[in-house]
Scaffold this active site. Structure first.
Site, PDB file in Angstrom:
ATOM      1  CG  HIS A   1     -25.468 -11.521 -31.840  1.00  0.00           C
ATOM      2  ND1 HIS A   1     -24.740 -10.111 -32.362  1.00  0.00           N
ATOM      3  CD2 HIS A   1     -26.027 -10.386 -31.128  1.00  0.00           C
ATOM      4  CE1 HIS A   1     -24.587  -9.189 -31.761  1.00  0.00           C
ATOM      5  NE2 HIS A   1     -25.859  -9.348 -30.861  1.00  0.00           N
TER       6      HIS A   1
ATOM      7  CE  LYS B   1     -27.740  -8.687 -34.344  1.00  0.00           C
ATOM      8  NZ  LYS B   1     -29.599  -8.480 -34.263  1.00  0.00           N
TER       9      LYS B   1
END
Length: 282
Positions: free
Chosen positions: A153, A157
């Site tokens: 990600h 995040k």
């Protein structure tokens, strides 16, 4: 007309949902929420999202606003408050926020006794199809392979492993008749010894602007099966969330997931409702 309240309206997912909304259909954005220190409070939600004006200002207070379904992509601390608000006004809620703790999971379960609640670690249609594929593969070859899950990600995040990785892990563990809390391995460092049979390993990558990539490997002797999902545009999550909200608006009280909203149980068999795994070794 189904009236939506979008929580986290100025965030990546909130803006994506607002951009995907077709105001000429049977759903409309009736409220847009953000925390009180957000710099766009008072601004038009449509303009903040990069589309035409919607006549809906972003607000820190939902008091007095009428809505049928809330879509929540905010933060774990806000989820508890939003559940209470939805119970108070008898509205449904789609929760896409991840990184929840055990207390927040319990609040979701309790709220579902009063209102329709759909928890989705990931609202992508493709991701949820993959959940069923992971469970199927686990039932067929899980006991003769080593299972590893890799997720990637963007640098912003804040929780790891991702809610989607945990969702896939739960599916694999369920196929083996196990609990992820007893077989999940979330970190490896130093002299770890040989891999424990029946364990499910997780690896996490964070960097750049990766919207989301997940791979589960079933690794055997002489062959390896991989199920991979890659996101190239965050709008797929928005489209799935809107679809989930539309479906949830027709339901009575209860706890649901994306498998229910997509009717995947009809194809693959009934899915168990899985809330986020909370483990000390995360």
């Amino acid at each position: 007309m189904i009236k939506l309240a979008i929580s986290g309206a100025a965030g990546r997912m909130g803006r994506a949902i607002i951009r995907e909304m077709d105001q000429s259909g049977d759903m409309k954005v009736a409220a847009a929420l953000e925390h009180k220190s957000c710099r766009v409070i008072g601004q038009d939600a449509g303009l903040v999202a990069g589309r035409d004006s919607m006549g809906v200002p972003i607000s820190a207070n939902i008091s007095g606003m009428a809505f049928d379904v809330m879509i929540d992509f905010s933060n774990p601390e806000a989820v508890s408050e939003h559940l209470e608000i939805c119970k108070l006004v008898n509205a449904a809620i789609v929760i896409g926020t991840t990184g929840l703790n055990e207390s927040q999971n319990q609040q979701i379960t309790e709220a579902a006794r009063h209102i329709p609640v759909l928890f989705a670690a990931n609202t992508s249609v493709g991701i949820n199809l993959c959940v069923s594929l992971v469970e199927m593969a686990g039932k067929v070859i899980g006991d003769v392979t080593d299972i590893e899950i890799i997720e990637s990600h963007h640098r912003h995040k804040v929780d790891a492993p991702s809610g989607t990785a945990l969702l896939w892990g739960e599916a694999a563990a369920s196929a083996l008749g196990k609990d992820l809390s007893s077989c999940g391995v979330f970190s490896r460092e130093g002299h770890t010894g040989e891999r424990k049979p029946g364990s499910i390993g997780f690896s996490t990558i964070r960097g750049g602007d990766i919207a989301g990539e997940h791979t589960v490997m079933f690794i055997g002797d002489g062959e390896r099966i991989e199920i991979t999902h890659r996101v190239t545009d965050r709008k797929i999550f928005a489209q799935g969330a809107i679809r989930a909200a539309h479906w949830l608006s027709t339901q009575q009280k209860g706890l649901f997931n994306m498998q229910d909203a997509l009717d995947l149980g009809r194809v693959f068999g009934e899915a168990e409702i899985t809330l986020p795994y909370v483990g000390a070794n995360r």
